[in-house]
Design a protein around this motif. Structure first.
Motif, PDB file in Angstrom:
ATOM      1  N   TYR A 137       7.869  -5.804  22.053  1.00  0.00           N
ATOM      2  CA  TYR A 137       8.468  -6.615  21.528  1.00  0.00           C
ATOM      3  C   TYR A 137       7.723  -7.396  20.490  1.00  0.00           C
ATOM      4  O   TYR A 137       8.138  -7.689  19.283  1.00  0.00           O
ATOM      5  N   GLU A 138       6.202  -7.435  20.622  1.00  0.00           N
ATOM      6  CA  GLU A 138       5.473  -8.297  19.262  1.00  0.00           C
ATOM      7  C   GLU A 138       5.500  -7.137  18.177  1.00  0.00           C
ATOM      8  O   GLU A 138       5.660  -7.850  17.011  1.00  0.00           O
ATOM      9  N   GLY A 139       5.575  -6.013  18.169  1.00  0.00           N
ATOM     10  CA  GLY A 139       5.508  -5.189  17.191  1.00  0.00           C
ATOM     11  C   GLY A 139       6.869  -5.129  16.604  1.00  0.00           C
ATOM     12  O   GLY A 139       6.978  -5.414  15.234  1.00  0.00           O
ATOM     13  N   PHE A 140       7.768  -5.276  17.143  1.00  0.00           N
ATOM     14  CA  PHE A 140       9.387  -5.372  16.777  1.00  0.00           C
ATOM     15  C   PHE A 140       9.336  -6.988  15.769  1.00  0.00           C
ATOM     16  O   PHE A 140       9.892  -6.779  14.698  1.00  0.00           O
ATOM     17  N   ARG A 141       8.709  -7.920  16.616  1.00  0.00           N
ATOM     18  CA  ARG A 141       8.981  -9.178  15.859  1.00  0.00           C
ATOM     19  C   ARG A 141       8.247  -9.089  14.702  1.00  0.00           C
ATOM     20  O   ARG A 141       8.745  -9.860  13.637  1.00  0.00           O
ATOM     21  N   GLN A 142       7.074  -8.481  14.723  1.00  0.00           N
ATOM     22  CA  GLN A 142       6.016  -8.531  13.544  1.00  0.00           C
ATOM     23  C   GLN A 142       6.836  -7.813  12.378  1.00  0.00           C
ATOM     24  O   GLN A 142       6.907  -8.081  11.296  1.00  0.00           O
ATOM     25  N   MET A 143       7.694  -6.712  12.764  1.00  0.00           N
ATOM     26  CA  MET A 143       8.487  -5.871  11.709  1.00  0.00           C
ATOM     27  C   MET A 143       9.183  -6.737  10.859  1.00  0.00           C
ATOM     28  O   MET A 143       9.647  -6.518   9.818  1.00  0.00           O
ATOM     29  N   VAL A 144       9.921  -7.395  11.853  1.00  0.00           N
ATOM     30  CA  VAL A 144      11.150  -8.206  11.347  1.00  0.00           C
ATOM     31  C   VAL A 144      10.641  -9.213  10.584  1.00  0.00           C
ATOM     32  O   VAL A 144      11.554  -9.682   9.475  1.00  0.00           O
ATOM     33  N   LEU A 145       9.641  -9.923  11.136  1.00  0.00           N
ATOM     34  CA  LEU A 145       9.029 -11.091  10.264  1.00  0.00           C
ATOM     35  C   LEU A 145       8.372 -10.545   8.809  1.00  0.00           C
ATOM     36  O   LEU A 145       8.575 -11.447   7.911  1.00  0.00           O
ATOM     37  N   GLY A 146       8.070  -9.667   8.664  1.00  0.00           N
ATOM     38  CA  GLY A 146       7.531  -9.051   7.620  1.00  0.00           C
ATOM     39  C   GLY A 146       8.528  -8.321   6.619  1.00  0.00           C
ATOM     40  O   GLY A 146       8.271  -7.719   5.464  1.00  0.00           O
ATOM     41  N   ALA A 147      10.005  -8.235   7.141  1.00  0.00           N
ATOM     42  CA  ALA A 147      10.702  -7.367   6.381  1.00  0.00           C
ATOM     43  C   ALA A 147      10.904  -7.789   5.098  1.00  0.00           C
ATOM     44  O   ALA A 147      11.311  -7.018   4.055  1.00  0.00           O
ATOM     45  N   ASN A 148      10.826  -9.013   4.886  1.00  0.00           N
ATOM     46  CA  ASN A 148      11.308  -9.629   3.409  1.00  0.00           C
ATOM     47  C   ASN A 148       9.891 -10.220   2.582  1.00  0.00           C
ATOM     48  O   ASN A 148      10.300 -10.886   1.478  1.00  0.00           O
ATOM     49  N   LEU A 149       8.837  -9.728   3.124  1.00  0.00           N
ATOM     50  CA  LEU A 149       7.680 -10.022   2.333  1.00  0.00           C
ATOM     51  C   LEU A 149       7.508  -9.354   1.032  1.00  0.00           C
ATOM     52  O   LEU A 149       8.110  -8.325   0.918  1.00  0.00           O
ATOM     53  N   LYS A 150       6.984  -9.945  -0.076  1.00  0.00           N
ATOM     54  CA  LYS A 150       6.850  -9.236  -1.244  1.00  0.00           C
ATOM     55  C   LYS A 150       5.539  -9.234  -1.883  1.00  0.00           C
ATOM     56  O   LYS A 150       4.804 -10.313  -1.418  1.00  0.00           O
ATOM     57  N   PRO A 151       4.994  -8.204  -2.265  1.00  0.00           N
ATOM     58  CA  PRO A 151       3.648  -8.140  -2.921  1.00  0.00           C
ATOM     59  C   PRO A 151       3.287  -9.188  -3.778  1.00  0.00           C
ATOM     60  O   PRO A 151       4.046  -9.384  -4.541  1.00  0.00           O
ATOM     61  N   ILE A 152       2.065  -9.419  -3.657  1.00  0.00           N
ATOM     62  CA  ILE A 152       1.515 -10.481  -4.797  1.00  0.00           C
ATOM     63  C   ILE A 152       0.777  -9.682  -5.773  1.00  0.00           C
ATOM     64  O   ILE A 152      -0.093  -9.068  -5.504  1.00  0.00           O
ATOM     65  N   LYS A 153       1.180  -9.712  -7.052  1.00  0.00           N
ATOM     66  CA  LYS A 153       0.407  -9.148  -8.261  1.00  0.00           C
ATOM     67  C   LYS A 153      -0.965  -9.737  -8.338  1.00  0.00           C
ATOM     68  O   LYS A 153      -0.760 -11.155  -8.168  1.00  0.00           O
ATOM     69  N   THR A 154      -1.724  -9.239  -8.880  1.00  0.00           N
ATOM     70  CA  THR A 154      -3.258  -9.810  -9.116  1.00  0.00           C
ATOM     71  C   THR A 154      -2.993 -10.935 -10.126  1.00  0.00           C
ATOM     72  O   THR A 154      -3.639 -12.018  -9.974  1.00  0.00           O
ATOM     73  N   GLY A 155      -2.381 -10.755 -11.207  1.00  0.00           N
ATOM     74  CA  GLY A 155      -2.029 -11.800 -12.211  1.00  0.00           C
ATOM     75  C   GLY A 155      -1.353 -13.314 -11.514  1.00  0.00           C
ATOM     76  O   GLY A 155      -1.694 -14.168 -11.959  1.00  0.00           O
ATOM     77  N   GLU A 156      -0.482 -12.906 -10.501  1.00  0.00           N
ATOM     78  CA  GLU A 156       0.023 -14.080  -9.671  1.00  0.00           C
ATOM     79  C   GLU A 156      -0.853 -14.765  -8.671  1.00  0.00           C
ATOM     80  O   GLU A 156      -0.807 -16.055  -8.595  1.00  0.00           O
ATOM     81  N   LEU A 157      -1.951 -14.268  -8.438  1.00  0.00           N
ATOM     82  CA  LEU A 157      -3.037 -14.863  -7.540  1.00  0.00           C
ATOM     83  C   LEU A 157      -3.469 -16.226  -8.301  1.00  0.00           C
ATOM     84  O   LEU A 157      -4.058 -17.268  -7.682  1.00  0.00           O
ATOM     85  N   LYS A 158      -3.880 -16.330  -9.516  1.00  0.00           N
ATOM     86  CA  LYS A 158      -4.046 -17.383 -10.197  1.00  0.00           C
ATOM     87  C   LYS A 158      -3.348 -18.543  -9.932  1.00  0.00           C
ATOM     88  O   LYS A 158      -4.146 -19.609  -9.977  1.00  0.00           O
TER      89      LYS A 158
END
Length: 104
Positions: A52-73
């Motif tokens: 269940y916890e693995g399932f939950r984590q995959m669903v929670l992370g489904a719509n995450l987008k990576p942050i580009k280095t330039g956006e960290l600023k």
């Protein structure tokens, strides 16, 4: 199922705005993408036999987008402290090979 009765359109009440249509279409596309990503994550979790916890984590992370280095600023004035490098260290001279992964 929508139970509301639709009212007939009256031409004098119809105001079309390209900007409103563009925004509505963009929202619909985003919503469809979120649904597709979430559905895909659920299917992957089931195929991988996750608990269940693995399932939950995959669903929670489904719509995450990576942050580009330039956006960290934009997140922190000390963004340079957040950029980590991975260094792999091996000790092949020992009987049992030992490896370390160090973030610095």
């Amino acid at each position: 199922m929508n139970t509301q009765k639709e009212r007939p359109l009256v031409p004098s009440q119809v105001v079309l705005s390209c900007e409103e249509i563009k925004n509505e279409l963009g929202q619909s596309i985003d919503e469809e993408n979120r649904y597709t990503n979430t559905d895909s994550a659920k299917k992957k979790a089931v195929m991988q036999g996750m608990d269940y916890e693995g399932f939950r984590q995959m669903v929670l992370g489904a719509n995450l987008k990576p942050i580009k280095t330039g956006e960290l600023k934009d997140f922190s004035p000390m963004y340079s402290a957040l950029i980590l490098s991975l260094i792999h260290i091996s000790e092949p001279t020992r009987q049992a090979e030992i490896s370390y992964a160090v973030f610095c």
